[in-house]
Design a protein around this motif. Structure first.
Motif, short mmCIF file in Angstrom:
data_model
loop_
_atom_site.label_atom_id
_atom_site.label_comp_id
_atom_site.label_asym_id
_atom_site.label_seq_id
_atom_site.Cartn_x
_atom_site.Cartn_y
_atom_site.Cartn_z
N ILE A 66 0.84 -1.21 0.00
CA ILE A 66 0.00 0.00 0.00
C ILE A 66 0.87 1.25 0.00
O ILE A 66 0.63 2.21 -0.75
CB ILE A 66 -0.95 -0.01 1.22
CG1 ILE A 66 -1.97 -1.14 1.09
CG2 ILE A 66 -1.66 1.34 1.37
CD1 ILE A 66 -2.73 -1.41 2.36
N GLY A 67 1.91 1.24 0.83
CA GLY A 67 2.80 2.39 0.91
C GLY A 67 3.52 2.64 -0.41
O GLY A 67 3.62 3.77 -0.88
N SER A 68 4.01 1.57 -1.03
CA SER A 68 4.73 1.71 -2.30
C SER A 68 3.81 2.20 -3.40
O SER A 68 4.20 3.07 -4.20
CB SER A 68 5.35 0.37 -2.72
OG SER A 68 6.19 -0.11 -1.73
N ALA A 69 2.60 1.65 -3.47
CA ALA A 69 1.65 2.06 -4.52
C ALA A 69 1.32 3.55 -4.37
O ALA A 69 1.32 4.30 -5.35
CB ALA A 69 0.38 1.22 -4.45
N SER A 70 1.06 3.97 -3.11
CA SER A 70 0.73 5.38 -2.87
C SER A 70 1.91 6.27 -3.21
O SER A 70 1.76 7.31 -3.87
CB SER A 70 0.34 5.59 -1.40
OG SER A 70 -0.75 4.78 -1.04
N ALA A 71 3.11 5.86 -2.77
CA ALA A 71 4.30 6.68 -3.00
C ALA A 71 4.61 6.76 -4.49
O ALA A 71 4.98 7.82 -5.00
CB ALA A 71 5.49 6.12 -2.22
N PHE A 72 4.46 5.63 -5.20
CA PHE A 72 4.76 5.63 -6.63
C PHE A 72 3.80 6.58 -7.37
O PHE A 72 4.24 7.37 -8.22
CB PHE A 72 4.64 4.22 -7.21
CG PHE A 72 4.92 4.15 -8.67
CD1 PHE A 72 6.22 4.17 -9.14
CD2 PHE A 72 3.88 4.11 -9.60
CE1 PHE A 72 6.49 4.13 -10.50
CE2 PHE A 72 4.14 4.08 -10.96
CZ PHE A 72 5.44 4.08 -11.41
N ALA A 73 2.51 6.50 -7.00
CA ALA A 73 1.54 7.39 -7.65
C ALA A 73 1.88 8.86 -7.37
O ALA A 73 1.82 9.71 -8.26
CB ALA A 73 0.13 7.07 -7.14
N LEU A 74 2.26 9.12 -6.13
CA LEU A 74 2.62 10.49 -5.74
C LEU A 74 3.83 10.99 -6.52
O LEU A 74 3.83 12.11 -7.07
CB LEU A 74 2.91 10.53 -4.24
CG LEU A 74 3.42 11.86 -3.71
CD1 LEU A 74 2.33 12.92 -3.75
CD2 LEU A 74 3.96 11.71 -2.30
N ILE A 75 4.87 10.14 -6.59
CA ILE A 75 6.10 10.54 -7.28
C ILE A 75 5.82 10.77 -8.76
O ILE A 75 6.35 11.70 -9.39
CB ILE A 75 7.20 9.47 -7.06
CG1 ILE A 75 7.65 9.51 -5.60
CG2 ILE A 75 8.40 9.72 -7.99
CD1 ILE A 75 8.47 8.32 -5.16
N ARG A 76 4.94 9.94 -9.33
CA ARG A 76 4.59 10.12 -10.74
C ARG A 76 3.95 11.49 -10.97
O ARG A 76 4.28 12.19 -11.92
CB ARG A 76 3.63 9.00 -11.15
CG ARG A 76 3.47 8.92 -12.63
CD ARG A 76 2.68 7.71 -13.06
NE ARG A 76 2.30 7.88 -14.44
CZ ARG A 76 1.41 7.12 -15.06
NH1 ARG A 76 0.82 6.14 -14.41
NH2 ARG A 76 1.11 7.34 -16.31
N MET A 77 3.05 11.88 -10.04
CA MET A 77 2.43 13.20 -10.18
C MET A 77 3.45 14.31 -9.95
O MET A 77 3.41 15.35 -10.59
CB MET A 77 1.27 13.35 -9.19
CG MET A 77 0.03 12.60 -9.61
SD MET A 77 -1.38 12.94 -8.53
CE MET A 77 -1.08 11.84 -7.18
N ALA A 78 4.37 14.06 -9.01
CA ALA A 78 5.34 15.10 -8.66
C ALA A 78 6.34 15.32 -9.78
O ALA A 78 6.80 16.45 -9.98
CB ALA A 78 6.07 14.71 -7.37
N LEU A 79 6.69 14.25 -10.52
CA LEU A 79 7.73 14.38 -11.54
C LEU A 79 7.18 14.61 -12.93
O LEU A 79 7.90 15.04 -13.82
CB LEU A 79 8.63 13.14 -11.54
CG LEU A 79 9.38 12.88 -10.23
CD1 LEU A 79 10.32 11.71 -10.38
CD2 LEU A 79 10.15 14.12 -9.78
N HIS A 80 5.89 14.30 -13.14
CA HIS A 80 5.28 14.53 -14.46
C HIS A 80 4.02 15.36 -14.30
O HIS A 80 2.92 14.86 -14.47
CB HIS A 80 4.94 13.19 -15.13
CG HIS A 80 6.12 12.33 -15.34
ND1 HIS A 80 7.01 12.49 -16.36
CD2 HIS A 80 6.60 11.29 -14.61
CE1 HIS A 80 7.97 11.59 -16.27
NE2 HIS A 80 7.75 10.85 -15.22
N PRO A 81 4.19 16.63 -13.97
CA PRO A 81 3.02 17.46 -13.72
C PRO A 81 2.21 17.69 -15.02
O PRO A 81 2.78 17.66 -16.09
CB PRO A 81 3.59 18.77 -13.21
CG PRO A 81 5.01 18.80 -13.68
CD PRO A 81 5.45 17.37 -13.79
#
Lengths: 144, 127
Positions: free
Chosen positions: B112-127
């Motif tokens: 759960i933590g990895s899925a949430s973090a991955f989604a967040l990082i994707r939004m953070a790096l590909h605005p």
């Protein structure tokens, strides 16, 4: 076979062994209710992390995936889940602060513990209820 | 990092208790961290759960929002796994079932933590 507590003894009469009292026997002092609610809201928040993960993954995936999430969140059942998530955060946060105060030695007197338990229940309902009512007035629901 | 184990407990192992104050201390550290982080998260979620996808992605593309969200994900999933571990240890008395659930608990928290973090990082790096 383990004897049931009040099974007949060798004479045929019930042994009348004392029963260990359990949850259905005790009164529920508010401190005990708060302790159980703390654990229950902790479990509920664990379920809530799935909702959080869904939200973030849907937002990262694009408008189509997000539309599915948004429809689920706007559904009455979704609203109920969101309110439960919000209230669980409020309760677990406030009662967690109460626990941290105990950890450093404050608030152990029985009247104090009862009062802080009542404050946690009232505070969490006011915070979550207030946010929900504001959400209803501003947008017609939490996350709609 | 401060460890509350005594040097003796480190070299001898921890005996029948299986662990020392490590669990207690980490639960409290994450609890303290989660006081401001969960208030911030609740406010953000209330403001943005109902927004459209572009607005949510733009919100988490800002470092000032992405960093606290990342910290919230890490602290909350770790705190969750510590709390659920205690519940499993309290109520499950069959050793095999207990070990299986303790493993599942940790795996689920990482997933759960990895899925949430991955989604967040994707939004953070590909605005």
């Amino acid at each position: 076979m383990a004897d049931a507590p009040n099974s007949p003894g060798p004479s045929g009469r019930p042994l009348g062994r004392p029963l260990s009292p359990h949850l259905q026997i005790y009164r529920w002092p508010i401190t005990m209710a708060a302790s159980i609610t703390h654990r229950a809201t902790g479990v509920a928040l664990a379920g809530g992390t799935l909702f959080l993960s869904w939200w973030l993954m849907a937002a990262a995936s694009g408008p189509d995936a997000y539309a599915v999430f948004a429809a689920a969140a706007a559904h009455p059942l979704g609203q109920f889940v969101l309110f439960g998530f919000l209230w669980s955060i409020c309760f677990h946060l406030l009662n967690g602060i109460r626990h941290l105060a105990w950890d450093v030695g404050y608030g152990f007197k029985v009247p104090t513990a009862k009062m802080t338990a009542a404050l946690v229940y009232a505070g969490s309902l006011i915070l979550a209820g207030g946010a929900f009512v504001i959400g209803l007035m501003v947008r017609g629901g939490l996350g709609t | 990092m401060t460890r509350l184990n005594s040097p003796l407990s480190k070299i001898e192992g921890l005996g029948s208790s299986k662990s020392g104050t490590h669990h207690f201390w980490h639960q409290r550290m994450t609890a303290v961290a989660l006081i401001p982080l969960s208030i911030w998260f609740a406010a953000s979620a209330l403001a943005y759960v109902g927004a459209d996808q572009g607005a949510v992605a733009a919100y988490f593309a800002e470092p000032i929002n992405a960093v606290p969200m990342f910290l919230f994900i890490v602290a909350s999933t770790y705190h969750m796994s510590l709390g659920l571990q205690v519940i499993i240890e309290d109520y499950i008395h069959n050793e095999g079932q207990k070990i299986a659930l303790l493993l599942l608990n940790r795996f689920a928290a990482w997933a759960i933590g990895s899925a949430s973090a991955f989604a967040l990082i994707r939004m953070a790096l590909h605005p």
